[in-house]
Structures are given as structure tokens and as C-alpha cells.
Enzyme design. Structure first.
Site, short mmCIF file in Angstrom:
data_model
loop_
_atom_site.label_atom_id
_atom_site.label_comp_id
_atom_site.label_asym_id
_atom_site.label_seq_id
_atom_site.Cartn_x
_atom_site.Cartn_y
_atom_site.Cartn_z
N LYS A 1 0.91 -1.16 -0.06
CA LYS A 1 0.05 -0.09 -0.03
C LYS A 1 0.97 1.23 0.13
CE LYS A 1 -3.40 2.19 3.09
NZ LYS A 1 -4.44 1.92 3.79
N GLU B 1 -7.42 4.47 -2.40
CA GLU B 1 -8.18 4.81 -1.15
C GLU B 1 -8.30 6.25 -0.79
OE1 GLU B 1 -6.34 2.15 1.85
OE2 GLU B 1 -7.18 3.62 3.49
N ASP C 1 -12.22 5.74 3.07
CA ASP C 1 -11.43 5.47 4.31
C ASP C 1 -11.91 6.57 5.33
OD1 ASP C 1 -9.99 5.04 6.67
OD2 ASP C 1 -8.09 5.26 5.61
N LYS D 1 -12.11 0.81 10.37
CA LYS D 1 -11.10 0.76 11.18
C LYS D 1 -11.64 0.85 12.59
CE LYS D 1 -7.38 3.13 8.48
NZ LYS D 1 -6.98 4.48 8.15
N ASP E 1 -5.26 -4.50 6.28
CA ASP E 1 -4.14 -3.54 6.18
C ASP E 1 -3.83 -3.34 7.80
OD1 ASP E 1 -2.30 -1.35 5.73
OD2 ASP E 1 -4.09 0.09 5.81
N ASP F 1 -0.66 -3.74 9.20
CA ASP F 1 0.90 -3.78 9.39
C ASP F 1 1.56 -3.11 10.37
OD1 ASP F 1 0.25 -1.50 8.34
OD2 ASP F 1 1.62 -1.51 6.61
#
Ligand code: MG
Length: 362
Positions: free
Chosen positions: A160, A218, A243, A267, A320, A322
Site C-alpha cells: 500500500k 483509497e 476511508d 478501522k 491493512d 501492518d
């Protein structure tokens, strides 16, 4: 099963290298950790990162709300009455999604511990292994290419790229990285609101003409610009993901009703925790829209909570998560096990976290 105490801690974790997006640069993760205790001695754990530029939350606000508003409402309540606790959470204050998320995951951790099951099994149980992308911070094309090559060597199949810092140099960044990693690696972009709608159409069309093979883009435009996002979505072929435009189930309904995006990024820190994230994912699924589960710059506690949710649901198809891989150290014993892009869910009850080191009690 009654809540007897809520305590908070500060957790500071240094990063391997500064995290840079169109919105901010960060050198370390400075987190609030929450522990909720019930009368049989069990403790649930939650975490909130202060992401002022996205959620408006700072540590002092997160801690103040939990201490002054949530704690008095929660003491004496039964921890497995999840609906009532969320009614009380909503009653405590509007917004403040990060504080609510930290408390929400501590409740779910206890829920799993009470019923002696890993949380992902209680939430849906779809799979016990998930795969994440890796985020490449926005830097010079050469530095981003080097970071991208290193990520591929570590086994990441999806990268990303943070863009949105000037259209021309963004194109240079993407070209350089595509050339560096070859055609097999999936590349997704995150503009973090960095483009205007027309500019976004122009730059995405250019990528399409040059066959840069971008999986999705995004948040090309400002969070509040739903019409701009729809304009972008209607004028390019590349899938557009919302997002920062989407915090709540209501936002999700609005965006999908006007067909402003093809995909959405959930999220926990935007939704206010797992309880609301489940609602958002269900709405998206009803519209035939797949979701990504992402995180802020967080330590492994809240990312473990996000991974439990992601593993539980078939409609959450992209990860996502990470953030722990960007940290220079891991203060969490237990929780998810990370092997490059692969994330394995723990078998222990609740979040499956045993101990957190370096906590400073507040
Ligand atoms: Mg994003």
C-alpha cells in the site's frame, strides 16, 4: 461478571522509521492502554492510539473521557451485556471513537475469557489465518522503491503506497515502484485526502493509460467530499475505497446509497470498536461491497482485536494490519503471531494476549 474497576496506562513504542502520509509524520506510537476488571478477577485489555488528524482524538481526551464519563457508567454493570454497555458508551459522549474502541475491545476480550473461546470464533469464526499488505510511507520515488523491494523480499505480495503529495511526483513514485517490484505484486494506493476530485480523475486515468495496474485507490479526496468521491468513482475504472469519509454505520449507508465508492475501509478507531464495525461490515455486505480492515499506527493490542474481527468475517477480504511490523519493538506477549504478511490468530480466550511490557500506570 460485574465490572469493578477500569485502569489506564501509557505505552510508548518507537518506530523502525518515521511513518509519513499526506496528513502527518510520526516517530513513535504513544498509546493509551485500558484494563477492565470484573469481580471474578478476570481482566480485559484494550488500546487506543491518538490520531488527531483523522479521528480528532488525543491521549488526554481519550483518558479523560474514560475516567470521567465511561468508568462511572460502567462500574457494577454486567460485562456480558454487550448491548447495554454499548448503549452506555454512546450515552457517555458523542464522537470520541478511539476511547470507545479501547473500551469496546476490553469488553470483547472479557467476553471471550468468560466463555473461554478465542474472540474470532465468537464473532463468526471464518478463518484463523489472514494476510496483510505493508504500507510504504510517502518519500522520494527512489526511497519508496527501496522500501518496496525490501517488503517484497520479506514476502509481502501486496503493497500500500502512501501518495497524495503532489500529482506529478505521485506518478513518478508509482512508476518507480511498479518497475522495482515487477508485475506480480499487487499495488494499492492511499491518497489520504491529498487530491481534488478532478485532479484525482486525471492522475488515476494516467495510471490506467500507463497500465500501472493499480488494485484500488483509497480516499482520493477530502473526507467530507462525498460528491467528489462519487465524481472520481464515476470517471475512472480503478476501484475507489472510502476511508476517512466513513466512520459510522450511517456514513456507510450514505456513501453506498449514492454509490460514491466501490470498497470501504473499516478501522476500529473510526467506528468506535468491534460492535459498530460489525454493523458497518454487514451494511457493506448487504450492498455487495467488500471491506478492508485497517488500523492507525497502533501497537499489537488493538491490531489483535482488529485481526479477530477480520478473521471472523468472510466479507472482510483485504487487510491493512501492518502497524506492528512498523514498530521497532513488540511490548505484547501473546496476541496475533506475525510472520511477514501472514497473521495467525491465537487460540487463547478473548484476544489471547498474556502480558504487556513497559506499561506506565496513569
Ligand atoms: Mg487510509
Amino acid at each position: 461478571m460485574e465490572i469493578t474497576d477500569i485502569r489506564m496506562y501509557h505505552l510508548s513504542v518507537p518506530l523502525k522509521k518515521p511513518f509519513k502520509t499526506a496528513l502527518r509524520t510520526v516517530d513513535s506510537a504513544e498509546e493509551t492502554v485500558v484494563k477492565i476488571k470484573i469481580d471474578n478477577g478476570l481482566v480485559g485489555i484494550g488500546e487506543a492510539p491518538p490520531t488527531a488528524v483523522i479521528t480528532g482524538d488525543i491521549n488526554e481526551g481519550i483518558r479523560g473521557l474514560i475516567n470521567k464519563k465511561i468508568k462511572p457508567l460502567f462500574i457494577g454493570e454486567k460485562v456480558d451485556n454487550i448491548d447495554k454497555l454499548h448503549f452506555l458508551l454512546e450515552k457517555s459522549a458523542v464522537n470520541n471513537h478511539s476511547a470507545k474502541a479501547a473500551v469496546d475491545m476490553a469488553i470483547y476480550d472479557l467476553y471471550g475469557k468468560i466463555y473461554d473461546a478465542p474472540l474470532y470464533k465468537l464473532l463468526g469464526g471464518y478463518q484463523n489465518k489472514i494476510t496483510s499488505d505493508l504500507t510504504i510511507s510517502v518519500n522520494s520515488p527512489a526511497e519508496m522503491s527501496e522500501d518496496a523491494k525490501k517488503a517484497v523480499e520479506q514476502g509481502y505480495k501486496t503493497l500500500k503506497l502512501k501518495v497524495g503529495k503532489g500529482m506529478k511526483v505521485d506518478l513518478k513514485r508509482i512508476r518507480a515502484i511498479r518497475e522495482a517490484v515487477g508485475p506480480e505484486i499487487e499495488i494499492r494506493l492511499d491518497a489520504n485526502q491529498g487530491w481534488e476530485a478532478k485532479e484525482a480523475v486525471q492522475v488515476i486515468k494516467k495510471m490506467e493509460e500507463e497500465n500501472l495496474d493499480i488494485e484500488l485507490v483509497e480516499q482520493p479526496v477530502k473526507a467530507a467530499d462525498f460528491k467528489g468521491m462519487k465524481f472520481v468513482r464515476d470517471n475512472v475504472l480503478t476501484p475507489i475505497m472510502a476511508d476517512e469519509s466513513l466512520f459510522s454505520a450511517k456514513d456507510c449507508l450514505k456513501l453506498l446509497e449514492i454509490q460514491a465508492c466501490d470498497l470501504i475501509n473499516i478501522k476500529l478507531m473510526k467506528a468506535g470498536g468491534i460492535y459498530n464495525a460489525l454493523k458497518i461490515n454487514s451494511i457493506a455486505e448487504a450492498y455487495g461491497i467488500e471491506t478492508m480492515l485497517g488500523s492507525m499506527l497502533e501497537a499489537k493490542i488493538s491490531v489483535t482485536a482488529a485481526a479477530h474481527l477480520a478473521a471472523a468475517k468472510k466479507n472482510i477480504t483485504r487487510l491493512d494490519l501492518d502497524a506492528p511490523s512498523l514498530l521497532a519493538e513488540d511490548p505484547v506477549n501473546g496476541g496475533i503471531e506475525i510472520d511477514g504478511p501472514d497473521i495467525y490468530l491465537p487460540d487463547g480466550p478473548g484476544l489471547g494476549i498474556n502480558k504487556i511490557n513497559n506499561l506506565i500506570e496513569l
